[in-house]
Design a protein around this motif. Structure first.
Motif, PDB file in Angstrom:
ATOM      1  N   ASN A  18       5.915   1.854   8.487  1.00  0.00           N
ATOM      2  CA  ASN A  18       6.983   0.836   7.837  1.00  0.00           C
ATOM      3  C   ASN A  18       7.508  -0.317   8.648  1.00  0.00           C
ATOM      4  N   THR A  19       7.377   0.042   9.973  1.00  0.00           N
ATOM      5  CA  THR A  19       8.341  -0.869  10.871  1.00  0.00           C
ATOM      6  C   THR A  19       7.061  -2.112  11.054  1.00  0.00           C
ATOM      7  N   ASP A  74       7.705  -5.927   9.628  1.00  0.00           N
ATOM      8  CA  ASP A  74       7.876  -6.920  10.686  1.00  0.00           C
ATOM      9  C   ASP A  74       6.511  -8.065  10.174  1.00  0.00           C
ATOM     10  N   ASP A 127       7.107   6.041  10.100  1.00  0.00           N
ATOM     11  CA  ASP A 127       8.073   4.892  10.860  1.00  0.00           C
ATOM     12  C   ASP A 127       7.293   3.869  11.417  1.00  0.00           C
ATOM     13  N   LYS A 128       6.318   4.236  12.190  1.00  0.00           N
ATOM     14  CA  LYS A 128       5.354   3.167  12.745  1.00  0.00           C
ATOM     15  C   LYS A 128       4.707   2.492  11.772  1.00  0.00           C
TER      16      LYS A 128
END
Length: 207
Positions: free
Chosen positions: A93-94, A98, A90-91
């Motif tokens: 991919n975020t 962004d 998740d880190k």
């Protein structure tokens, strides 16, 4: 496609055990290069060491007296690995998404400026900015492949520790190529777009 070149460099060696040490050194070298150029990215990489520690906490696969693997449920210690892996993905991919969104906006602004450039001094300044922008996007491409290599390696290490058909392995392995941070077509097109703008801004060569 350029991404295939990166895959050959980073991923292919991992499929041969004799090359594992070379692969790790190669990955660490490129990760260090990205972190040196963009130190604010240092903490955005997959925490491979933390994931490796979680794998070591898992009881290894056991065998019966006849040499067959014992059936095993998903033990509690595997939950720690699964949760940490989910957080790390998740880190990554975020961060990637962004950055990609920022680059889309930045690229459009550069396109508009290139269409309205006025004078050599302004053109030289714009070319310098485009080169820096291009360089950062290439770094994000490196970031994608380095994290992909780390993901492949830690999932394979988990498989070796627990057996091929545990829940974590069967859940994550089919999804490895579907992670947003490895969907690099848009990024690749933006990189090529910058190169095309630079070509248009460059004075024609005379024979």
């Amino acid at each position: 496609h350029q991404i295939i070149f990166y895959l050959v460099i980073f991923i292919a060696p991992s499929f041969h055990p004799k090359n594992s040490e070379i692969e790790m050194k190669h990955g660490k070298k490129h990760r260090a290069e990205v972190a040196k150029s963009l130190p604010e990215w240092r903490d955005e990489f997959m925490s491979y060491k933390a994931l490796k520690r979680e794998v070591k906490l898992i009881n290894p696969i056991r065998f019966n007296s006849n040499g067959k693997k014992r059936s095993r449920s998903w033990p509690t210690e595997e939950m720690g690995f699964a949760l940490l892996l989910a957080r790390e993905l998740d880190k990554i991919n975020t961060f990637y998404i962004d950055k990609e969104e920022d680059y889309i906006i930045g690229f459009r602004e550069l396109e508009i400026r290139a269409e309205n450039v006025n004078g050599n001094e302004e053109m030289l300044e714009l070319q310098k900015e485009i080169l820096g922008f291009h360089s950062e996007m290439v770094m994000l491409l490196h970031y994608s492949v380095i994290n992909f290599a780390g993901l492949m390696k830690i999932v394979k290490k988990h498989k070796k520790r627990t057996g091929a058909y545990t829940s974590v392995y069967s859940f994550y392995m089919p999804r490895v190529l579907q992670q947003p941070f490895f969907s690099t077509d848009l990024l690749y097109n933006l990189i090529r777009g910058c190169e095309e703008i630079l070509d248009r801004l460059s004075p024609p060569s005379h024979p």
